[in-house]
Write a protein that holds these residues in place. Structure first.
Motif, PDB file in Angstrom:
ATOM      1  N   MET A  58      34.816  34.879  38.755  1.00 46.82           N
ATOM      2  CA  MET A  58      34.998  36.266  38.327  1.00 46.82           C
ATOM      3  C   MET A  58      36.394  36.486  37.761  1.00 46.82           C
ATOM      4  SD  MET A  58      32.188  37.865  38.673  1.00 46.82           S
ATOM      5  CE  MET A  58      32.804  39.540  38.502  1.00 46.82           C
ATOM      6  N   ARG A  59      37.405  35.820  38.296  1.00 48.04           N
ATOM      7  CA  ARG A  59      38.767  35.992  37.792  1.00 48.04           C
ATOM      8  C   ARG A  59      38.929  35.418  36.384  1.00 48.04           C
ATOM      9  NH1 ARG A  59      41.210  33.007  41.150  1.00 48.04           N
ATOM     10  NH2 ARG A  59      41.905  31.329  39.773  1.00 48.04           N
ATOM     11  N   LEU A  60      38.238  34.309  36.128  1.00 47.11           N
ATOM     12  CA  LEU A  60      38.335  33.676  34.810  1.00 47.11           C
ATOM     13  C   LEU A  60      37.343  34.240  33.806  1.00 47.11           C
ATOM     14  CD1 LEU A  60      38.724  29.939  35.848  1.00 47.11           C
ATOM     15  CD2 LEU A  60      40.519  31.602  35.366  1.00 47.11           C
ATOM     16  N   ASP A  61      36.434  35.107  34.240  1.00 47.93           N
ATOM     17  CA  ASP A  61      35.384  35.604  33.342  1.00 47.93           C
ATOM     18  C   ASP A  61      35.926  36.363  32.134  1.00 47.93           C
ATOM     19  OD1 ASP A  61      32.449  36.089  32.873  1.00 47.93           O
ATOM     20  OD2 ASP A  61      33.148  38.171  33.044  1.00 47.93           O
ATOM     21  N   ARG A  80      35.294  27.615  31.070  1.00 43.60           N
ATOM     22  CA  ARG A  80      36.149  27.813  32.242  1.00 43.60           C
ATOM     23  C   ARG A  80      37.117  26.642  32.417  1.00 43.60           C
ATOM     24  NH1 ARG A  80      31.949  30.804  34.791  1.00 43.60           N
ATOM     25  NH2 ARG A  80      30.856  28.888  35.421  1.00 43.60           N
ATOM     26  N   GLU A 132      45.109  32.465  31.874  1.00 40.00           N
ATOM     27  CA  GLU A 132      45.267  33.674  32.690  1.00 40.00           C
ATOM     28  C   GLU A 132      46.736  34.002  32.942  1.00 40.00           C
ATOM     29  OE1 GLU A 132      43.804  33.306  36.651  1.00 40.00           O
ATOM     30  OE2 GLU A 132      43.988  31.119  36.640  1.00 40.00           O
ATOM     31  N   HIS A 133      47.651  33.040  32.681  1.00 40.69           N
ATOM     32  CA  HIS A 133      49.091  33.297  32.836  1.00 40.69           C
ATOM     33  C   HIS A 133      49.820  33.217  31.501  1.00 40.69           C
ATOM     34  CE1 HIS A 133      47.898  31.729  36.903  1.00 40.69           C
ATOM     35  NE2 HIS A 133      48.476  32.884  37.226  1.00 40.69           N
ATOM     36  N   ASP A 135      34.763  34.031  43.491  1.00 39.63           N
ATOM     37  CA  ASP A 135      35.963  34.794  43.144  1.00 39.63           C
ATOM     38  C   ASP A 135      36.708  34.170  41.979  1.00 39.63           C
ATOM     39  OD1 ASP A 135      35.368  36.523  45.178  1.00 39.63           O
ATOM     40  OD2 ASP A 135      36.593  35.466  46.671  1.00 39.63           O
ATOM     41  N   VAL A 136      36.798  32.831  41.951  1.00 39.50           N
ATOM     42  CA  VAL A 136      37.482  32.155  40.841  1.00 39.50           C
ATOM     43  C   VAL A 136      36.733  32.374  39.532  1.00 39.50           C
ATOM     44  CG1 VAL A 136      38.221  29.910  39.967  1.00 39.50           C
ATOM     45  CG2 VAL A 136      38.487  30.454  42.395  1.00 39.50           C
TER      46      VAL A 136
END
Length: 788
Positions: free
Chosen positions: A200-203, A128, A137-138, A197-198
């Motif tokens: 899960m977004r990076l998972d 992570r 992610e971008h 939440d962070v």
């Protein structure tokens, strides 16, 4: 040696039974049988594969094509590798030697430490941090790189088939150079502050890296000591520059994380020690105050057992309780004894003296009454007066006894209750005193526990103060034991996917599945496939194996002769031709003529188990091949359900066998219905369809007709309906010299053929043998195989 090979080893054993080594021939026999069974199994598998050859080829082609297309649509993968060294680690923060000095722990020699580092390298926390460092992610080049967007399946297919020109470059080789440089800073380690939440977004990005990441310890096989402290970190990706960047970032992040952990460990240890020292000091002060308050609240004056009056009082109550129990038991026994039947009356009579005097007076009155009755009667006044006195005295005695009994029982019961009440009072006092004693003992125990806890805290405080001094000295300097030995560079050649290996594996699997499916379908198939199988299943000789003729058309055109005697070019047996098919039928003719001892059979029934097995074609060609010898041959169509011979020969069917059997036969009537044909074969058609053909064929007219025709013709060939479904052929089989059973390869069922054989045997018909139709083999081979 000559003869049947199956009988040769047995004959050898019999002839050499007295020889010193008879077991040699038995071993040879068993080995020969095993080899024969193995050859039969292999041959069966080969026939199954050859039968479903196109199915096997289709499955192999389909598997190869599908795998080739799938692999052509997969992008090239590039592997980047970096190497990291894990040095020795020393940690003396919380360890003391027996003499009070620090103890150095070398964890590099501990296998668990090395395995732990491998798990940290592939852990989600580290990955992570890598995702945040590279901002994956971008970045579209990570999840969908240019190699995937510009994928050319046709180019990959040409390269896989080695048809490329050598100048073509894949999209991965063109790459995204310069778009993902190695960052100069690593994202801060804020894992503890990351919320759900962070994470899960990076998972998805973490799972993508973990699926292509590989961490392996390096082993040197050329040295005596194979184990090293080196770790290879490798990552696969369609873009070589992305692969190298991710690997280097993982190595740098791991190195920095380890340094942060080692640096923060000393400070964390010092903070822990100071906090723990303050806590222990507070606990000691609170413990001493608690000990003082506890002694006051529980009135603990002394813990010496010799000065404890509570225990002495408990012992006195115990002795009184034992005396009260004995007294209660005696009172209870006396009371229970008085309740027994007659016991109370006996005790009253023993203790009551007035009752004895009353009894004596009662005795005197009874004696006086007896004296009066000597001279008087019951009606005399003196007697009546004595009787009244006796009755009154008896009443007084009974009342006195009852009152005495009640008084005695009341006294015993009262005594028992008093003893019981005293026992209960003493027991209650004893229990209260025992509880007080236990409470005092528990208070003493708790008092000692508080004392021991205070002493333990004081000892632990001294140790922590010593460790705090040592930890301050150890924080002079901390070195990182993780070093990057080699950085990753963008690879020039892809490592995968292994397209040719995948296609080859697909071909092997498709071939295995195809062969297995062919064997399975052949196992499910109930039809007969070879002449050997026919002989093995029916125990009947195979007279001939008729090969499949690829040039013939439907059965209606297999044999076509015009009434003028001209032959159709599609005849299966030509005029003295030397074809393989004609030779097969000559062999069949020889087998038929030699089927009975002494003379050749004159009447022959050609039958089959089911429809469309070729019995009519075999019957026609047997008749033709017999006619070539110059004999007079008659072909009778006894199939009155679906006649075919008149269509094959182009004859009219207005009169025929049914006409003859349904009317009275006169001399010469049978010959009026016989039609002349080419090559010496004459045909008796079936005639109009009859409602009950089995009854006509089993009649005396049929028997008489055959006897009349025997005198005129050398051979009579009869064509009948299928045996398994109709009884017409069974009836005819009892009237002819023998039956020739036609079996078609791939169509005739074992079960139906065996049932047909049983039906014929039950009626006493003689079966010459089996004609294996559509054998699918050259006639010459069939000749040499079955001409025995």
């Amino acid at each position: 040696m000559k003869g049947d090979p199956e009988k040769e080893p047995q004959s050898l054993i019999r002839l050499d039974a007295s020889a010193p080594y008879p077991k040699l021939y038995a071993d040879y026999d068993h080995r020969w049988e095993r080899e024969e069974r193995t050859q039969q199994i292999v041959a069966g598998y080969w026939r199954a594969v050859r039968r479903y050859l196109w199915l096997v080829i289709g499955l192999v082609a389909l598997a190869a094509a599908a795998t080739a297309i799938y692999m052509a649509r997969q992008p090239d993968l590039y592997l980047a590798r970096a190497r990291v060294e894990i040095g020795s680690e020393e940690d003396s923060a919380l360890s003391l030697s027996p003499t009070g000095g620090p103890v150095v722990i070398n964890r590099s020699s501990d296998p668990t430490y090395f395995s732990t580092q491998l798990q940290i390298l592939t852990g989600s926390q580290l990955l992570r941090r890598v995702v945040r460092t590279l901002d994956l992610e971008h970045n579209p080049e990570f999840l969908r790189p240019r190699a995937v967007r510009d994928l050319s399946p046709w180019l990959n297919l040409r390269r896989m088939l080695m048809l490329g020109t050598g100048q073509e470059k894949s999209a991965g080789q063109r790459g995204t150079r310069g778009q993902m440089p190695l960052p100069s800073e690593i994202a801060p380690a804020t894992e503890s502050q990351d919320d759900f939440d962070v994470a899960m977004r990076l998972d998805p990005y973490v799972r993508t890296i973990a699926s292509s990441l590989k961490v392996d310890p390096v082993k040197e096989v050329r040295l005596p000591v194979k184990e090293t402290r080196l770790i290879d970190i490798s990552f696969r990706h369609p873009d070589p520059y992305v692969a190298a960047t991710v690997v280097n970032t993982i190595a740098e992040t791991y190195k920095l994380s380890n340094l942060e952990k080692r640096t923060s460990a000393r400070a964390t240890t010092s903070q822990f020690l100071q906090r723990r020292i303050a806590e222990l000091q507070a606990q000691i002060r609170a413990g001493e105050a608690q000990l003082l308050a506890y002694s006051k609240s529980h009135q603990i004056l002394s813990l010496d057992p010799s000065q404890n009056t509570v225990v002495e009082r408990l012992a006195g109550l115990n002795r009184q309780l034992l005396d009260a129990e004995n007294e209660r038991k005696l009172a209870e026994a006396a009371y229970l004894a008085s309740l027994e039947p007659g016991a109370a009356e006996a005790m009253v009579e023993k203790e009551d003296g007035i009752s004895v005097a009353a009894l004596n007076k009662l005795t005197e009155l009874r004696q006086r009454r007896a004296q009066l009755l000597v001279e008087a009667t019951e009606e005399m006044p003196e007697v009546k007066e004595v009787n009244e006195q006796i009755a009154e005295l008896e009443r007084q005695i009974n009342e006195a006894r009852a009152r005495a009994k009640d008084v005695m029982l009341t006294n015993l019961r009262t005594r028992y209750r008093q003893a019981l009440a005293r026992e209960e009072a003493l027991r209650q006092a004893f229990d209260e005193q025992r509880g007080e004693t236990l409470t005092q003992n528990e208070a003493a125990i708790n008092y000692r526990i508080i004392q021991q806890e205070i002493e333990t805290n004081k000892s632990l405080l001294d140790n922590l103060l010593q460790r705090a001094k040592e930890n301050g000295m150890a924080m002079a300097g901390v070195a990182n034991n993780i070093h990057i030995v080699e950085y990753a560079f963008p690879p020039n050649r892809p490592i995968g996917p292994a397209r040719l290996q995948a296609v080859g594996l697909a071909i092997v699997l498709g071939l295995a599945v195809g062969i297995g499916l062919a064997i399975f379908l052949d196992y499910l198939d109930d039809s007969l496939q070879s002449a050997e199988e026919v002989e093995r299943e029916l125990h009947l000789p195979a007279l001939a194996a008729i090969p499949t003729v690829s040039s013939r058309r439907s059965l209606s055109k297999a044999v076509a002769l015009q009434t003028d005697g001209t032959a159709h070019p599609e005849l299966l047996v030509g005029d003295g031709g030397e074809s393989g098919l004609a030779e097969t039928y000559r062999q069949l003719r020889t087998s038929v003529l030699l089927s009975t001892p002494g003379h050749a059979p004159k009447t022959l029934l050609v039958a089959s188990s089911a429809e469309a097995e070729g019995k009519s074609t075999v019957a026609v060609n047997v008749a033709l091949i017999l006619a070539q010898t110059g004999a007079q041959v008659l072909l009778i169509d006894a199939d009155m359900r679906r006649p075919k011979l008149h269509e094959l020969f182009g004859l009219k069917n207005e009169r025929g066998l049914s006409t003859l059997l349904s009317s009275e036969i006169r001399n010469g009537d049978a010959f009026k219905c016989i039609h002349d044909s080419a090559r010496g074969v004459q045909v008796l058609t079936s005639g109009p369809l009859a409602p009950h053909p089995a009854e006509l064929l089993g009649s005396d007219q049929m028997r008489a007709l055959l006897e009349e025709l025997r005198a005129r013709f050398d051979y009579i060939i009869v064509d009948s309906p299928p045996i398994a479904y109709f009884t017409d052929g069974v009836v005819v089989a009892t009237l002819v010299d023998g039956v020739m059973l036609v079996v078609r390869r791939g169509k005739s069922s074992r079960r139906i053929v065996r049932r047909t054989q049983k039906i014929l045997h039950d009626v006493g018909a003689r079966i010459f043998g089996v004609v294996f139709n559509h054998a699918g083999m050259p006639s010459d081979a069939a000749y040499y195989r079955y001409n025995r």
